[in-house]
Motif scaffolding. Sequence first.
Motif, PDB file in Angstrom:
ATOM      1  N   GLY A  99      12.457  -8.926  -5.049  1.00  0.00           N
ATOM      2  CA  GLY A  99      13.450  -7.893  -4.739  1.00  0.00           C
ATOM      3  C   GLY A  99      13.696  -7.029  -5.955  1.00  0.00           C
ATOM      4  O   GLY A  99      13.163  -7.282  -7.042  1.00  0.00           O
ATOM      5  N   TRP A 100      14.516  -6.014  -5.740  1.00  0.00           N
ATOM      6  CA  TRP A 100      14.731  -5.040  -6.799  1.00  0.00           C
ATOM      7  C   TRP A 100      15.340  -5.655  -8.051  1.00  0.00           C
ATOM      8  O   TRP A 100      15.184  -5.133  -9.147  1.00  0.00           O
ATOM      9  CB  TRP A 100      15.602  -3.900  -6.257  1.00  0.00           C
ATOM     10  CG  TRP A 100      14.887  -3.133  -5.191  1.00  0.00           C
ATOM     11  CD1 TRP A 100      13.562  -3.266  -4.832  1.00  0.00           C
ATOM     12  CD2 TRP A 100      15.438  -2.136  -4.344  1.00  0.00           C
ATOM     13  NE1 TRP A 100      13.264  -2.409  -3.809  1.00  0.00           N
ATOM     14  CE2 TRP A 100      14.397  -1.695  -3.485  1.00  0.00           C
ATOM     15  CE3 TRP A 100      16.693  -1.555  -4.210  1.00  0.00           C
ATOM     16  CZ2 TRP A 100      14.581  -0.723  -2.520  1.00  0.00           C
ATOM     17  CZ3 TRP A 100      16.883  -0.583  -3.245  1.00  0.00           C
ATOM     18  CH2 TRP A 100      15.836  -0.168  -2.421  1.00  0.00           C
ATOM     19  N   LEU A 101      16.079  -6.772  -7.912  1.00  0.00           N
ATOM     20  CA  LEU A 101      16.636  -7.437  -9.099  1.00  0.00           C
ATOM     21  C   LEU A 101      15.520  -7.788 -10.085  1.00  0.00           C
ATOM     22  O   LEU A 101      15.691  -7.685 -11.299  1.00  0.00           O
ATOM     23  CB  LEU A 101      17.382  -8.714  -8.674  1.00  0.00           C
ATOM     24  CG  LEU A 101      17.986  -9.534  -9.821  1.00  0.00           C
ATOM     25  CD1 LEU A 101      19.151  -8.787 -10.487  1.00  0.00           C
ATOM     26  CD2 LEU A 101      18.482 -10.895  -9.332  1.00  0.00           C
ATOM     27  N   ILE A 141       0.829  -1.221   0.000  1.00  0.00           N
ATOM     28  CA  ILE A 141       0.000   0.000   0.000  1.00  0.00           C
ATOM     29  C   ILE A 141       0.857   1.263   0.000  1.00  0.00           C
ATOM     30  O   ILE A 141       1.955   1.293   0.576  1.00  0.00           O
ATOM     31  CB  ILE A 141      -0.974  -0.025   1.210  1.00  0.00           C
ATOM     32  CG1 ILE A 141      -2.113   0.958   1.021  1.00  0.00           C
ATOM     33  CG2 ILE A 141      -0.240   0.226   2.519  1.00  0.00           C
ATOM     34  CD1 ILE A 141      -3.279   0.738   1.977  1.00  0.00           C
ATOM     35  N   ARG A 142       0.358   2.286  -0.660  1.00  0.00           N
ATOM     36  CA  ARG A 142       0.974   3.625  -0.671  1.00  0.00           C
ATOM     37  C   ARG A 142      -0.132   4.652  -0.449  1.00  0.00           C
ATOM     38  O   ARG A 142      -1.268   4.433  -0.853  1.00  0.00           O
ATOM     39  CB  ARG A 142       1.634   3.924  -2.026  1.00  0.00           C
ATOM     40  CG  ARG A 142       2.733   2.949  -2.424  1.00  0.00           C
ATOM     41  CD  ARG A 142       3.981   3.158  -1.574  1.00  0.00           C
ATOM     42  NE  ARG A 142       5.077   2.304  -1.961  1.00  0.00           N
ATOM     43  CZ  ARG A 142       5.333   1.113  -1.427  1.00  0.00           C
ATOM     44  NH1 ARG A 142       4.529   0.620  -0.503  1.00  0.00           N
ATOM     45  NH2 ARG A 142       6.380   0.427  -1.809  1.00  0.00           N
ATOM     46  N   TRP A 143       0.250   5.783   0.135  1.00  0.00           N
ATOM     47  CA  TRP A 143      -0.718   6.855   0.386  1.00  0.00           C
ATOM     48  C   TRP A 143      -0.301   8.090  -0.417  1.00  0.00           C
ATOM     49  O   TRP A 143       0.762   8.642  -0.176  1.00  0.00           O
ATOM     50  CB  TRP A 143      -0.751   7.155   1.885  1.00  0.00           C
ATOM     51  CG  TRP A 143      -1.704   8.236   2.305  1.00  0.00           C
ATOM     52  CD1 TRP A 143      -2.546   8.975   1.536  1.00  0.00           C
ATOM     53  CD2 TRP A 143      -1.905   8.700   3.653  1.00  0.00           C
ATOM     54  NE1 TRP A 143      -3.259   9.856   2.296  1.00  0.00           N
ATOM     55  CE2 TRP A 143      -2.890   9.714   3.600  1.00  0.00           C
ATOM     56  CE3 TRP A 143      -1.353   8.350   4.880  1.00  0.00           C
ATOM     57  CZ2 TRP A 143      -3.309  10.388   4.742  1.00  0.00           C
ATOM     58  CZ3 TRP A 143      -1.781   9.022   6.017  1.00  0.00           C
ATOM     59  CH2 TRP A 143      -2.758  10.028   5.943  1.00  0.00           C
ATOM     60  N   ILE A 203      15.998  -9.515  -2.763  1.00  0.00           N
ATOM     61  CA  ILE A 203      17.114  -9.898  -3.648  1.00  0.00           C
ATOM     62  C   ILE A 203      17.447  -8.699  -4.540  1.00  0.00           C
ATOM     63  O   ILE A 203      16.594  -8.245  -5.310  1.00  0.00           O
ATOM     64  CB  ILE A 203      16.744 -11.117  -4.529  1.00  0.00           C
ATOM     65  CG1 ILE A 203      16.314 -12.286  -3.640  1.00  0.00           C
ATOM     66  CG2 ILE A 203      17.912 -11.503  -5.426  1.00  0.00           C
ATOM     67  CD1 ILE A 203      15.918 -13.532  -4.422  1.00  0.00           C
ATOM     68  N   GLU A 204      18.662  -8.206  -4.405  1.00  0.00           N
ATOM     69  CA  GLU A 204      19.030  -7.025  -5.192  1.00  0.00           C
ATOM     70  C   GLU A 204      20.080  -7.340  -6.257  1.00  0.00           C
ATOM     71  O   GLU A 204      20.267  -6.560  -7.182  1.00  0.00           O
ATOM     72  CB  GLU A 204      19.523  -5.914  -4.254  1.00  0.00           C
ATOM     73  CG  GLU A 204      18.410  -5.403  -3.326  1.00  0.00           C
ATOM     74  CD  GLU A 204      18.832  -4.230  -2.459  1.00  0.00           C
ATOM     75  OE1 GLU A 204      19.975  -3.780  -2.550  1.00  0.00           O
ATOM     76  OE2 GLU A 204      17.976  -3.777  -1.663  1.00  0.00           O
ATOM     77  N   THR A 205      20.822  -8.458  -6.094  1.00  0.00           N
ATOM     78  CA  THR A 205      21.902  -8.745  -7.052  1.00  0.00           C
ATOM     79  C   THR A 205      21.783 -10.166  -7.618  1.00  0.00           C
ATOM     80  O   THR A 205      21.173 -11.046  -7.009  1.00  0.00           O
ATOM     81  CB  THR A 205      23.292  -8.629  -6.375  1.00  0.00           C
ATOM     82  OG1 THR A 205      23.403  -9.674  -5.393  1.00  0.00           O
ATOM     83  CG2 THR A 205      23.482  -7.282  -5.700  1.00  0.00           C
TER      84      THR A 205
HETATM   85  P1  C2E Z   1       6.899  -6.500   3.693  1.00  0.00           P
HETATM   86  O1  C2E Z   1       5.599  -7.228   3.680  1.00  0.00           O
HETATM   87  O2  C2E Z   1       8.077  -7.249   4.213  1.00  0.00           O
HETATM   88  O3  C2E Z   1       7.139  -5.979   2.217  1.00  0.00           O
HETATM   89  C1  C2E Z   1       8.396  -5.943   1.600  1.00  0.00           C
HETATM   90  C2  C2E Z   1       9.018  -4.582   1.727  1.00  0.00           C
HETATM   91  O4  C2E Z   1      10.363  -4.640   1.258  1.00  0.00           O
HETATM   92  C3  C2E Z   1       8.320  -3.534   0.866  1.00  0.00           C
HETATM   93  O5  C2E Z   1       8.437  -2.305   1.548  1.00  0.00           O
HETATM   94  C4  C2E Z   1       9.182  -3.520  -0.383  1.00  0.00           C
HETATM   95  O6  C2E Z   1       9.101  -2.307  -1.104  1.00  0.00           O
HETATM   96  C5  C2E Z   1      10.555  -3.721   0.213  1.00  0.00           C
HETATM   97  N1  C2E Z   1      11.470  -4.348  -0.754  1.00  0.00           N
HETATM   98  C6  C2E Z   1      11.177  -5.299  -1.660  1.00  0.00           C
HETATM   99  N2  C2E Z   1      12.273  -5.679  -2.334  1.00  0.00           N
HETATM  100  C7  C2E Z   1      13.308  -4.952  -1.839  1.00  0.00           C
HETATM  101  C8  C2E Z   1      14.706  -4.891  -2.142  1.00  0.00           C
HETATM  102  O7  C2E Z   1      15.253  -5.596  -3.008  1.00  0.00           O
HETATM  103  N3  C2E Z   1      15.457  -4.034  -1.415  1.00  0.00           N
HETATM  104  C9  C2E Z   1      14.923  -3.240  -0.456  1.00  0.00           C
HETATM  105  N4  C2E Z   1      15.722  -2.415   0.210  1.00  0.00           N
HETATM  106  N5  C2E Z   1      13.583  -3.265  -0.146  1.00  0.00           N
HETATM  107  C10 C2E Z   1      12.795  -4.112  -0.837  1.00  0.00           C
HETATM  108  P2  C2E Z   1       7.172  -1.344   1.678  1.00  0.00           P
HETATM  109  O8  C2E Z   1       6.354  -1.364   0.434  1.00  0.00           O
HETATM  110  O9  C2E Z   1       7.695  -0.030   2.176  1.00  0.00           O
HETATM  111  O10 C2E Z   1       6.312  -2.032   2.800  1.00  0.00           O
HETATM  112  C11 C2E Z   1       6.803  -2.113   4.108  1.00  0.00           C
HETATM  113  C12 C2E Z   1       5.923  -2.984   4.954  1.00  0.00           C
HETATM  114  O11 C2E Z   1       4.637  -2.407   5.164  1.00  0.00           O
HETATM  115  C13 C2E Z   1       5.644  -4.342   4.344  1.00  0.00           C
HETATM  116  O12 C2E Z   1       6.747  -5.168   4.561  1.00  0.00           O
HETATM  117  C14 C2E Z   1       4.410  -4.774   5.113  1.00  0.00           C
HETATM  118  O13 C2E Z   1       4.767  -5.275   6.373  1.00  0.00           O
HETATM  119  C15 C2E Z   1       3.703  -3.447   5.335  1.00  0.00           C
HETATM  120  N6  C2E Z   1       2.640  -3.296   4.336  1.00  0.00           N
HETATM  121  C16 C2E Z   1       2.687  -2.802   3.086  1.00  0.00           C
HETATM  122  N7  C2E Z   1       1.464  -2.798   2.511  1.00  0.00           N
HETATM  123  C17 C2E Z   1       0.612  -3.327   3.425  1.00  0.00           C
HETATM  124  C18 C2E Z   1      -0.811  -3.600   3.448  1.00  0.00           C
HETATM  125  O14 C2E Z   1      -1.554  -3.391   2.475  1.00  0.00           O
HETATM  126  N8  C2E Z   1      -1.324  -4.128   4.600  1.00  0.00           N
HETATM  127  C19 C2E Z   1      -0.539  -4.404   5.686  1.00  0.00           C
HETATM  128  N9  C2E Z   1      -1.115  -4.929   6.780  1.00  0.00           N
HETATM  129  N10 C2E Z   1       0.781  -4.172   5.696  1.00  0.00           N
HETATM  130  C20 C2E Z   1       1.357  -3.643   4.584  1.00  0.00           C
END
Ligand code: C2E
Length: 390
Positions: free
Chosen positions: A379-381, A182-184, A360-362
């Motif tokens: 992951g970003w890869l 989710i994003r706001w 996973i980035e690499t």
């Molecule tokens: P999460 O469920 O562990 O989601 C993965 C987070 O890691 C996401 O951050 C994603 O953007 C980030 N990510 C993915 N791949 C990579 C990568 O290769 N490198 C790095 N540095 N980061 C990566 P995001 O989108 O900021 O979300 C953060 C957390 O917020 C999520 O962690 C989840 O716990 C929560 N979240 C997000 N959307 C929802 C939702 O709709 N409902 C609920 N309950 N929680 C949410």
Amino acid sequence: MSLDRLDKTLFHQGLTIFSEGDGGDCAYIIESGEVEIVHRNSHGEQRLSLLGRGELFGEVALLDQQARTATARTTADTVLIQIDRQLVQELLERSDPILRHLLQVILERFRNHPDQQDAAPVAPHNDRQSDASRRELQGVATQKLSLAHGITRALNHDEFELYYQPICDLANDRVAGFEALIRWHHPTDGLIPPMDFLWLAEQTGQIRQLGLWTLERAARDWPRLRQLTDHEQPFVSVNLSARQLTGDNLVDDVKAIMARHSLAADALKLELTETVMVEQPALAMNILSQLIDLGFQLALDDYGTGYSGLDKLQRYPIGTLKLDRAFVAPMLTSSQSLEIVRSSIELAHTLGMSVVAEGIETKEQRNVLIGLGCDYGQGWLFGKPQPLTV
Ligand code: C2E
Ligand code: CA
Ligand code: CA
């Protein structure tokens, strides 16, 4: 949820919001503009304070249910968020310690300084330290109320959006599914990441409404998402918070959403952290079993960051284990992280679960994970989270 009652009202310059002697059944947060608090005494009218954006006033009469002892008047066009007594009581019952503390401070001030009761924020001059900490506490509580109001408004004004991040089959890099994140889109603050507001939505209970919105939106988007996958059993993953599971009707709500969008249950993966299974094991087992019976898949999110081992969680019907980025990222430089990743994959496979490695980035990380037998990667890869429209 009663936060819907946090109405906003525009008061033009020079308007009296309340007068000394009025009954006081609500307090106000200034969203924009300026308010002066004045008190009438034998010398005439005296200004007690001039309040600006983000400040709270009118709160003491709200709590002690007595008449206002000061007058509040706008000195500019001002938008106020109104907080009624019942809402405050409900918020208190949700027992936010900061809010409760703030109310204690205010009541104490009222007892000690009855002249200033509606004139927040005024404190005894001889106690600078506590003055500062009171202001800080008041600031935190006010910010929280403002943010909670913002979340409700955002739901009503369609300011949330789901971004989708691909989850790939490591054997061939094909997209097996997507995780909804989710994003706001805040009208003035821009794009706000989930970590900046979900913590409060959890505290206020708004996460239940937000969670249903997320499920509904992901179900609606599924036909388009599906076309972007290349797998025999494609899926969309949605995060569920612990608090959603402890709500009244999660199972019925999920069923209704799926029916509305004709989404087959096996296309939806629900991601949960172990919190709920550790804190409320019986309840979690009951709800999760019902969801499994309906055909949904469950994924254990952020594995490795919690308190319990997989062995304790194996009696829950979890099909997928998501290995947290905290272990995947340092895997190539830390033998300990590598060992955690290796043994987690092994254990998950022994228990019949598939494994997704997060973050996973690499290519090097991907290759090591393939060598360890990991099934899926995210992951970003493979791709950053993106809105579906782009
Ligand atoms: P999460 O469920 O562990 O989601 C993965 C987070 O890691 C996401 O951050 C994603 O953007 C980030 N990510 C993915 N791949 C990579 C990568 O290769 N490198 C790095 N540095 N980061 C990566 P995001 O989108 O900021 O979300 C953060 C957390 O917020 C999520 O962690 C989840 O716990 C929560 N979240 C997000 N959307 C929802 C939702 O709709 N409902 C609920 N309950 N929680 C949410
Ligand atoms: Ca997740
Ligand atoms: Ca995760």
